[in-house]
Design a protein around this motif. Structure first.
Motif, PDB file in Angstrom:
ATOM      1  N   SER A 186     -71.489  51.290 -29.452  1.00  0.00           N
ATOM      2  CA  SER A 186     -72.056  49.940 -29.520  1.00  0.00           C
ATOM      3  C   SER A 186     -72.241  49.469 -30.953  1.00  0.00           C
ATOM      4  CB  SER A 186     -73.402  49.908 -28.793  1.00  0.00           C
ATOM      5  OG  SER A 186     -74.333  50.786 -29.411  1.00  0.00           O
ATOM      6  N   VAL A 187     -72.422  50.413 -31.867  1.00  0.00           N
ATOM      7  CA  VAL A 187     -72.558  50.074 -33.292  1.00  0.00           C
ATOM      8  C   VAL A 187     -71.175  49.893 -33.905  1.00  0.00           C
ATOM      9  CG1 VAL A 187     -73.414  50.852 -35.531  1.00  0.00           C
ATOM     10  CG2 VAL A 187     -74.755  51.300 -33.459  1.00  0.00           C
ATOM     11  N   LYS A 237     -80.504  40.607 -27.442  1.00  0.00           N
ATOM     12  CA  LYS A 237     -81.292  41.615 -28.162  1.00  0.00           C
ATOM     13  C   LYS A 237     -80.398  42.416 -29.108  1.00  0.00           C
ATOM     14  CE  LYS A 237     -82.620  45.463 -26.176  1.00  0.00           C
ATOM     15  NZ  LYS A 237     -83.361  46.460 -25.333  1.00  0.00           N
ATOM     16  N   LYS A 238     -79.274  42.866 -28.617  1.00  0.00           N
ATOM     17  CA  LYS A 238     -78.355  43.644 -29.456  1.00  0.00           C
ATOM     18  C   LYS A 238     -77.875  42.808 -30.634  1.00  0.00           C
ATOM     19  CE  LYS A 238     -73.761  45.750 -29.370  1.00  0.00           C
ATOM     20  NZ  LYS A 238     -72.565  46.060 -28.545  1.00  0.00           N
ATOM     21  N   ARG A 239     -77.473  41.565 -30.359  1.00  0.00           N
ATOM     22  CA  ARG A 239     -76.949  40.715 -31.436  1.00  0.00           C
ATOM     23  C   ARG A 239     -78.007  40.488 -32.505  1.00  0.00           C
ATOM     24  NH1 ARG A 239     -77.814  35.691 -32.282  1.00  0.00           N
ATOM     25  NH2 ARG A 239     -78.577  35.337 -30.158  1.00  0.00           N
ATOM     26  N   SER A 270     -69.616  46.600 -32.978  1.00  0.00           N
ATOM     27  CA  SER A 270     -70.492  45.437 -33.163  1.00  0.00           C
ATOM     28  C   SER A 270     -69.701  44.211 -33.596  1.00  0.00           C
ATOM     29  CB  SER A 270     -71.554  45.757 -34.210  1.00  0.00           C
ATOM     30  OG  SER A 270     -72.310  44.595 -34.537  1.00  0.00           O
ATOM     31  N   VAL A 279     -80.334  49.632 -35.423  1.00  0.00           N
ATOM     32  CA  VAL A 279     -79.165  49.560 -34.533  1.00  0.00           C
ATOM     33  C   VAL A 279     -79.163  50.665 -33.498  1.00  0.00           C
ATOM     34  CG1 VAL A 279     -77.746  48.382 -36.253  1.00  0.00           C
ATOM     35  CG2 VAL A 279     -77.675  50.884 -36.109  1.00  0.00           C
ATOM     36  N   LEU A 291     -80.726  42.258 -33.177  1.00  0.00           N
ATOM     37  CA  LEU A 291     -81.038  43.504 -33.892  1.00  0.00           C
ATOM     38  C   LEU A 291     -79.945  43.823 -34.916  1.00  0.00           C
ATOM     39  CD1 LEU A 291     -82.425  45.775 -31.027  1.00  0.00           C
ATOM     40  CD2 LEU A 291     -83.714  44.829 -32.953  1.00  0.00           C
ATOM     41  N   HIS A 292     -78.714  43.617 -34.545  1.00  0.00           N
ATOM     42  CA  HIS A 292     -77.615  43.869 -35.478  1.00  0.00           C
ATOM     43  C   HIS A 292     -77.644  42.886 -36.644  1.00  0.00           C
ATOM     44  CE1 HIS A 292     -74.799  46.540 -32.838  1.00  0.00           C
ATOM     45  NE2 HIS A 292     -76.068  46.862 -32.712  1.00  0.00           N
ATOM     46  N   GLU A 329     -80.248  41.705 -22.750  1.00  0.00           N
ATOM     47  CA  GLU A 329     -79.703  42.780 -23.570  1.00  0.00           C
ATOM     48  C   GLU A 329     -78.687  42.297 -24.602  1.00  0.00           C
ATOM     49  OE1 GLU A 329     -80.501  46.036 -23.762  1.00  0.00           O
ATOM     50  OE2 GLU A 329     -82.194  45.497 -22.482  1.00  0.00           O
TER      51      GLU A 329
END
Length: 295
Positions: A219-220, A269-271, A223, A293, A273-274, A266
Motif C-alpha cells: 500500500s505504501v 484516510k490513506k490518501r 501510493s 504510512v 495520511l500519505h 478508508e
C-alpha cells in the motif's frame, strides 16, 4: 518513448542530444602551454574528477564536429605534459565563454578574455587568478578515442597542487559549498548556477543498511501520493518501527485530526495520511513519516 540508434545520427545530432541530456557538467578551464611558450586558455565541459588516490581529473578536447580539426589545448598537452585546471564560478562565466573563441595559435586567451595570469609553483602554464580553485596538474596520458568528427581525447591529469581562495572556505578550512558559487554547462547556450537556494542534501547510506523500498508494504509502494524520492527516503531507514511506536503516532495532533475526520472512509484516510507523510518527508522527518504510512 523515443528511441534513437546512435549509428543513424550525425555527429551534430548526437552532440545535441547528449549535451542536453548529460548535464549539468562541471567546467574545466584549462591553461596549457606549447614547447615554444605560447599560452592557451580554454574551457571544457567534458570534464570530471575520476580518482582520489592518485588525485586524477580527466578532460577531453574533442575534435571539432564541423571540420575534424583539433584544438590548441590538445596540441599543447602533447608537447608539454602539464596544465592547470581552473574551476569556474559565476563571477567569471562570461569571460570563460569568451575564452572559448577560436583565436589563432599564439593568441593569449588570458589577455583576450581579461583574466589575470598568476605564475604557477610547479608547472609551466599560468593559473587564472580569478578562479576560486586552481589545480596544478601533470598530464600522465592522452588517450585518443577516435579520429573522426567529434572524437574525444582523454587528458589524464594528476593533481599535484591545490590552490584555494580563502573566501570560499569555512571556519574549518574546508570548501563551503554555499560560498563557491559554481556554474556548470548544459546543452547549447545553457548554463546553471549552484546557489544556496538550489542546494539540498541527501543522506548517504554509508554507515547504515536501509531496509529498502521492497520492505515497505504494498500500500505504501503503490501510493498515488508518495513520490519515488519519498520511497527512497523511507527505504533508507534501518528498521521498521515497532507496533507500539506506530500506534503511539495516532496521538500526533495532525494524525488524530485525519483519523477522526475519515472514520469509515478508508480511501480518504490513506490518501490524507500519505499526504501528511509527504509533508513530513519534505521537512526531513523520515521516521515519523514512516510511522504515519504504516498506521
Amino acid at each position: 518513448m523515443l528511441t534513437l540508434k546512435t549509428s543513424d545520427l550525425s555527429p551534430m545530432q548526437l552532440q545535441n542530444y547528449l549535451q542536453y541530456a548529460i548535464a549539468p557538467r562541471p567546467i574545466c578551464f584549462a591553461s596549457t602551454i606549447d614547447s615554444e611558450g605560447n599560452i592557451n586558455l580554454s574551457p571544457f565541459s567534458f570534464f570530471n574528477m575520476f580518482s582520489t588516490n592518485p588525485p586524477m581529473c580527466i578532460f577531453s578536447p574533442a575534435r571539432r564536429v564541423r571540420d575534424n580539426t583539433t584544438k590548441h589545448s590538445l596540441q599543447n598537452v602533447l608537447e608539454v605534459k602539464e596544465c592547470v585546471i581552473n574551476i569556474v564560478d559565476y563571477a567569471m562565466v562570461q569571460q570563460t565563454s569568451l575564452a572559448s573563441t577560436e583565436y589563432a595559435k599564439g593568441v593569449n586567451e588570458f589577455e583576450k578574455a581579461g583574466f589575470t595570469m598568476l605564475e604557477s609553483e610547479l608547472v609551466k602554464p599560468p593559473r587564472v587568478a580569478e578562479a576560486p580553485v586552481q589545480l596544478e596538474c601533470i598530464v600522465k596520458e592522452v588517450i585518443p578515442l577516435g579520429d573522426q568528427h567529434g572524437a574525444g581525447n582523454l587528458v589524464l591529469a594528476e593533481i599535484k597542487l591545490i590552490h584555494l581562495k580563502e573566501e570560499i572556505l569555512d571556519e574549518e578550512g574546508k570548501i563551503d559549498q554555499t560560498k563557491i558559487d559554481l556554474v556548470a554547462r548544459l546543452g547549447g547556450d545553457w548554463y546553471c548556477r549552484v546557489t544556496p537556494e538550489s542546494l539540498f542534501k541527501v543522506a548517504k547510506p554509508l554507515t547504515t543498511l536501509g531496509i529498502g523500498v521492497d520492505a515497505l508494504p504494498i500500500s505504501v509502494k503503490n501510493s498515488t501520493v508518495l513520490t519515488g524520492n519519498d520511497l527512497g527516503m523511507l527505504g533508507n531507514i534501518e528498521h521498521l518501527p515497532s507496533d507500539e511506536e506506530i500506534d503511539a503516532m495516532r496521538w500526533n495532533s495532525n494524525v488524530k485530526d485525519i483519523l477522526d475526520a475519515t472514520i469509515g472512509d478508508e480511501a480518504n484516510k490513506k490518501r490524507e495520511l500519505h499526504e501528511l507523510a509527504h509533508q513530513m518527508l519534505g521537512l526531513g522527518n523520515v521516521l515519523d513519516a514512516l510511522k504515519v504510512v504504516l498506521l
